[in-house]
Each structure stands twice: as structure tokens, then as C-alpha cells.
Design a protein around this motif. Structure first.
Motif, PDB file in Angstrom:
ATOM      1  N   UNK A 144      -8.825  11.289   2.809  1.00  0.00           N
ATOM      2  CA  UNK A 144      -9.352  10.920   1.498  1.00  0.00           C
ATOM      3  C   UNK A 144      -8.357  10.076   0.722  1.00  0.00           C
ATOM      4  N   UNK A 145      -7.081  10.396   0.817  1.00  0.00           N
ATOM      5  CA  UNK A 145      -6.060   9.622   0.106  1.00  0.00           C
ATOM      6  C   UNK A 145      -5.923   8.224   0.691  1.00  0.00           C
ATOM      7  N   UNK A 146      -5.956   8.120   2.014  1.00  0.00           N
ATOM      8  CA  UNK A 146      -5.856   6.803   2.650  1.00  0.00           C
ATOM      9  C   UNK A 146      -7.108   5.983   2.351  1.00  0.00           C
ATOM     10  N   UNK A 147      -8.251   6.647   2.283  1.00  0.00           N
ATOM     11  CA  UNK A 147      -9.496   5.948   1.940  1.00  0.00           C
ATOM     12  C   UNK A 147      -9.428   5.400   0.511  1.00  0.00           C
ATOM     13  N   UNK A 148      -8.944   6.214  -0.419  1.00  0.00           N
ATOM     14  CA  UNK A 148      -8.825   5.760  -1.801  1.00  0.00           C
ATOM     15  C   UNK A 148      -7.810   4.635  -1.936  1.00  0.00           C
ATOM     16  N   UNK A 149      -6.840   4.594  -1.032  1.00  0.00           N
ATOM     17  CA  UNK A 149      -5.797   3.570  -1.091  1.00  0.00           C
ATOM     18  C   UNK A 149      -6.268   2.246  -0.507  1.00  0.00           C
ATOM     19  N   UNK A 150      -6.925   2.300   0.649  1.00  0.00           N
ATOM     20  CA  UNK A 150      -7.262   1.090   1.395  1.00  0.00           C
ATOM     21  C   UNK A 150      -8.722   0.679   1.271  1.00  0.00           C
ATOM     22  N   UNK A 151      -9.583   1.567   0.753  1.00  0.00           N
ATOM     23  CA  UNK A 151     -11.016   1.312   0.646  1.00  0.00           C
ATOM     24  C   UNK A 151     -11.689   1.161   2.005  1.00  0.00           C
ATOM     25  N   UNK A 152     -11.032   1.654   3.036  1.00  0.00           N
ATOM     26  CA  UNK A 152     -11.637   1.715   4.372  1.00  0.00           C
ATOM     27  C   UNK A 152     -12.303   3.075   4.511  1.00  0.00           C
ATOM     28  N   UNK A 207       2.577   8.456   8.755  1.00  0.00           N
ATOM     29  CA  UNK A 207       2.774   9.596   7.847  1.00  0.00           C
ATOM     30  C   UNK A 207       2.725  10.917   8.599  1.00  0.00           C
ATOM     31  N   UNK A 208       1.803  11.045   9.539  1.00  0.00           N
ATOM     32  CA  UNK A 208       1.698  12.282  10.319  1.00  0.00           C
ATOM     33  C   UNK A 208       2.968  12.528  11.132  1.00  0.00           C
ATOM     34  N   UNK A 209       3.483  11.485  11.767  1.00  0.00           N
ATOM     35  CA  UNK A 209       4.650  11.649  12.623  1.00  0.00           C
ATOM     36  C   UNK A 209       5.918  11.931  11.818  1.00  0.00           C
ATOM     37  N   UNK A 210       6.010  11.396  10.607  1.00  0.00           N
ATOM     38  CA  UNK A 210       7.197  11.589   9.777  1.00  0.00           C
ATOM     39  C   UNK A 210       7.113  12.853   8.931  1.00  0.00           C
ATOM     40  N   UNK A 211       6.069  13.669   9.140  1.00  0.00           N
ATOM     41  CA  UNK A 211       5.891  14.916   8.373  1.00  0.00           C
ATOM     42  C   UNK A 211       5.765  14.616   6.879  1.00  0.00           C
ATOM     43  N   UNK A 212       5.134  13.481   6.567  1.00  0.00           N
ATOM     44  CA  UNK A 212       4.815  13.135   5.177  1.00  0.00           C
ATOM     45  C   UNK A 212       3.294  13.023   5.103  1.00  0.00           C
ATOM     46  N   UNK A 213       2.597  14.132   5.153  1.00  0.00           N
ATOM     47  CA  UNK A 213       1.146  14.083   5.380  1.00  0.00           C
ATOM     48  C   UNK A 213       0.381  13.457   4.231  1.00  0.00           C
ATOM     49  N   UNK A 266       0.828  -1.205   0.000  1.00  0.00           N
ATOM     50  CA  UNK A 266       0.000   0.000   0.000  1.00  0.00           C
ATOM     51  C   UNK A 266       0.864   1.257   0.000  1.00  0.00           C
ATOM     52  N   UNK A 267       1.927   1.253   0.801  1.00  0.00           N
ATOM     53  CA  UNK A 267       2.786   2.437   0.886  1.00  0.00           C
ATOM     54  C   UNK A 267       3.531   2.694  -0.419  1.00  0.00           C
ATOM     55  N   UNK A 268       3.988   1.636  -1.045  1.00  0.00           N
ATOM     56  CA  UNK A 268       4.707   1.810  -2.310  1.00  0.00           C
ATOM     57  C   UNK A 268       3.786   2.299  -3.423  1.00  0.00           C
ATOM     58  N   UNK A 269       2.497   2.011  -3.299  1.00  0.00           N
ATOM     59  CA  UNK A 269       1.548   2.436  -4.328  1.00  0.00           C
ATOM     60  C   UNK A 269       1.401   3.955  -4.382  1.00  0.00           C
ATOM     61  N   UNK A 270       1.617   4.638  -3.260  1.00  0.00           N
ATOM     62  CA  UNK A 270       1.480   6.101  -3.247  1.00  0.00           C
ATOM     63  C   UNK A 270       2.800   6.782  -2.894  1.00  0.00           C
ATOM     64  N   UNK A 271       3.914   6.067  -3.038  1.00  0.00           N
ATOM     65  CA  UNK A 271       5.234   6.689  -2.896  1.00  0.00           C
ATOM     66  C   UNK A 271       5.603   7.088  -1.486  1.00  0.00           C
ATOM     67  N   UNK A 272       5.230   6.299  -0.481  1.00  0.00           N
ATOM     68  CA  UNK A 272       5.614   6.593   0.902  1.00  0.00           C
ATOM     69  C   UNK A 272       7.007   6.018   1.156  1.00  0.00           C
ATOM     70  N   UNK A 273       7.932   6.775   1.768  1.00  0.00           N
ATOM     71  CA  UNK A 273       9.313   6.307   1.953  1.00  0.00           C
ATOM     72  C   UNK A 273       9.411   5.056   2.818  1.00  0.00           C
ATOM     73  N   UNK A 274      10.559   4.371   2.700  1.00  0.00           N
ATOM     74  CA  UNK A 274      10.795   3.122   3.439  1.00  0.00           C
ATOM     75  C   UNK A 274      10.770   3.342   4.943  1.00  0.00           C
ATOM     76  N   UNK A 275      11.317   4.466   5.419  1.00  0.00           N
ATOM     77  CA  UNK A 275      11.338   4.722   6.860  1.00  0.00           C
ATOM     78  C   UNK A 275       9.923   4.833   7.419  1.00  0.00           C
ATOM     79  N   UNK A 276       9.018   5.436   6.668  1.00  0.00           N
ATOM     80  CA  UNK A 276       7.631   5.556   7.117  1.00  0.00           C
ATOM     81  C   UNK A 276       6.954   4.188   7.098  1.00  0.00           C
TER      82      UNK A 276
END
Length: 363
Positions: free
Chosen positions: A203-211, A193-199, A149-159
Motif C-alpha cells: 500500500x505504501x509503495x502504491x501510494x508512492x508510485x501510483x502503480x 526494502x525487504x532485503x535491507x530489513x526496512x519494510x 521516490x525513496x527520499x520522499x518516504x525516507x528510505x536510506x541511501x544504501x537501500x
């Protein structure tokens, strides 16, 4: 520093002579000269031609073969292979693996490789059935889902590692017992994402996970309360620092401007990002924009900045990146346009800034 007068070297028959020796300081005391080199007493070559034989632990003169030292410590990496030892294959596999703090157990057990013979395959399957418990399988499955899921929207490895660490803490403390795993994973990604300052927005998380956004919000609040009350829960110190966990507010329009500008292919994305961020910060003084979504405010600021600096983008282009309708962007832009005299800085309108107020569209 006290000056040192060094004594001349004294050769000792049959022993290696160090280049340097001892010195006498101003107080008349002997001090060892640490700037020394080992020289073969037979060859007297300077610089010395010495070889460290780690297999035997000796320091040997390469010119004459004289052993000048023993018990040399091998500081190189330790490599060893147990695969096909009888066939003489060179397969330097690292001895042991580093412990993964995201998994349970010591992880130092012996593994049986999947060989070619029927007997070897049966042993491999039997060991997997006995060692891989359901908890470990569940963790590995969740970690794979988080990575995908993280790689689908370009979230870094540390996050990604932070999200996995949070998920393991919730599993160890049975925090979301009975809740669907998809909702827990979505909440962990959002908090990381919030803690790593990668907001990332709901809506984006909903579109990603369908939750649903409501379910993500509930999970997020529970996670924040749990992490704040269990600051000492982090013992790894390598991922999210839970002991320093701080409650975060809503993602601001300023944080979203940078990502949106990068996706719009401006001629000068850094300049556009800088101007749109300043507009987003100043937009808090516009009363009509109070309570509006940060997405629409950020999109309207980029729309205004692009026209102001002569690199315009349509509201439909920006809407596709921000995930809001173009009508919402234009509505927010009208309020920015009414307060343009207070929002636009004079430096942007100079010859260096190349900005022009007459480029701004009315709608």
C-alpha cells in the motif's frame, strides 16, 4: 620473546646514523633493531628535524640542509587541475573519477568542459551526442526517479543503491522488456526494502508510485524468481548481495510497530515500541486475528499499548499513520481486548512498569 642486547651505535663518516642498530639474541645471531630513527650525522639532533621534500623526492635535514635520503615515495593524494592553467588559478580537481558500477562502459574517457566561447560549447554538445547513448540516458533517468521516490518516504541511501543495482540487473538481462518502467522501479524499491530489513507495504509503495498493488505484486514475484536463479549475477559486491539473496515473507506486524511508534510522538517511544512489538508477537495466538492485515494488527497493538501505559492515542491518530481506517483498528482491538489476560505481561503492571489494566477501553 627472546631478549636482545643491543650493540652501541657506530658512526660512519659522511652517512646518516640510525638511532638503534643491531642486537644479539640468545643464540648468538645478529638481529636488526626495527625501532630506528634517522639522525643527521652533522647536527646529531635528537629528535631529528627532518623534512620530506616530495617534489624532489629527498629527505632533508631542516637544520643544516643535508640530504639524508632520496627517492621518497609521495603518499599524499594526487591533485591536478587543467582548468585555466595559463591564468594561475588554484582549482585542485581530483585526477579522474571512481568507476560507477551502476553505469556501463569504462568511464575513463576524456570530457570536454562547457566553456564560455561558442567553439567550446559546440565541442561540448558534439561530445555529448556522440558519447551519451540511449541506454546510459535511460539508466540515469531511472536512477533519478528511484532516488526521488525513496527520499520522499525516507528510505536510506544504501537501500536506494540496492534498488538501482537491481534495476540495472533487470536492464542487462532484458527481464521486463515492454513492461512500464514505473512498475519495474516500484518492484525494485520493494525488493530492496525487504532485503535491507526496512519494510514497506504494498500500500505504501502504491501510494508512492501510483502503480497498482496487483502490478507491484507481479513484478515482485518475477524479481524474486530472477534474483534467486541468478545469485552469481552480482559482481560489484558493494550493494545488494545477490549471491546471498533470500526469499522474504510478508511484512509482519512486529516490523511495522517501530516505524508507526516513531511517527506518533510518544513520551517514551522506545518503551511503546517494545510493548507493541511483544503484543504483535503474541497476537499470533489470537485465532480471530488470523488472516488480518499486518497493518491493522500493528495499529491495534499500538492502540492497546498506548492506553495500557497511560499515553493514549486515538484510533483516528493511529489510522492516519498506519493508513487503515479507525473502524478496522477498533475491530482488531476488540479481539486483543478479549485475550488481554494472556497478552499483557505482569512486569508491565508493576510500579516500575506503571501499566494499568483498567485504562484499557472496551472499544
Amino acid at each position: 620473546m627472546a631478549s636482545v642486547a643491543f650493540r652501541p651505535d657506530v658512526d660512519i663518516p659522511g652517512q646518516a646514523r640510525p638511532a638503534g642498530g643491531f642486537g644479539i639474541d640468545q643464540n648468538g645471531e645478529y638481529r636488526e633493531n626495527l625501532n630506528q630513527r634517522l639522525i643527521c650525522p652533522d647536527c646529531n639532533e635528537d629528535p631529528p628535524n627532518l623534512v620530506e621534500e616530495f617534489s624532489s623526492g629527498d629527505m632533508v635535514c631542516a637544520s643544516c640542509g643535508m640530504v639524508l635520503g632520496d627517492r621518497i615515495i609521495d603518499t599524499r593524494s594526487e591533485w591536478r587541475t587543467f582548468a585555466n592553467d595559463d591564468q594561475g588559478n588554484d582549482d585542485p580537481s581530483r585526477v579522474g573519477d571512481s568507476i560507477n558500477p551502476l553505469l556501463n562502459g569504462s568511464q575513463l574517457e576524456t570530457n570536454i568542459a562547457f566553456g564560455e566561447g561558442m567553439r567550446s560549447r559546440e565541442l561540448h554538445r558534439a561530445q555529448n551526442r556522440s558519447q551519451n547513448d540511449k541506454a546510459t540516458k535511460g539508466l540515469l533517468s531511472a536512477y533519478r526517479e528511484i532516488s526521488n521516490l525513496c527520499e520522499a518516504i525516507g528510505i536510506p541511501k544504501a537501500v536506494q543503491d540496492s534498488a538501482k543495482h537491481i534495476f540495472k540487473l533487470t536492464e542487462d538481462n532484458k527481464l521486463f522488456k515492454g513492461k512500464p518502467q514505473e512498475a519495474v522501479i516500484a518492484g525494485c524499491i520493494f525488493v530492496a526494502c525487504r532485503q535491507a530489513k526496512v519494510p514497506r507495504t504494498f500500500r505504501e509503495v502504491y501510494a508512492l508510485t501510483k502503480v497498482s498493488k496487483k502490478e507491484i505484486g507481479r513484478t515482485f514475484k518475477q524479481l524474486e524468481k530472477f534474483l534467486q536463479s541468478n545469485r552469481e549475477a552480482n559482481t560489484t559486491g558493494s550493494f545488494l548481495m545477490v549471491e546471498n539473496y533470500e526469499s522474504t515473507g510478508t511484512t509482519s506486524a512486529t516490523e511495522l510497530c517501530a516505524r508507526y511508534c516513531n511517527n506518533l510522538s510518544f513520551k517514551n517511544p522506545h518503551l511503546m515500541e517494545k510493548i507493541s512489538k511483544v503484543l504483535a508477537e503474541k497476537s499470533s495466538s489470537v485465532k480471530d486475528l488470523a488472516g488480518r492485515s499486518p497493518l491493522s494488527v500493528a495499529a491495534a497493538c499500538i492502540y492497546m499499548a498506548s492506553h495500557l501505559m497511560g499515553d493514549p492515542r486515538t484510533s483516528r491518530d493511529i489510522a492516519g499513520v498506519a493508513g487503515v481506517s479507525d473502524g478496522t483498528i477498533k475491530t482488531a482491538y476488540r479481539f486483543l481486548y478479549q485475550a488481554r489476560e494472556n497478552l499483557v505481561e505482569k512486569d508491565w503492571l508493576t510500579s516500575k512498569g506503571a501499566g494499568r489494566m483498567d485504562r484499557l477501553p472496551v472499544n
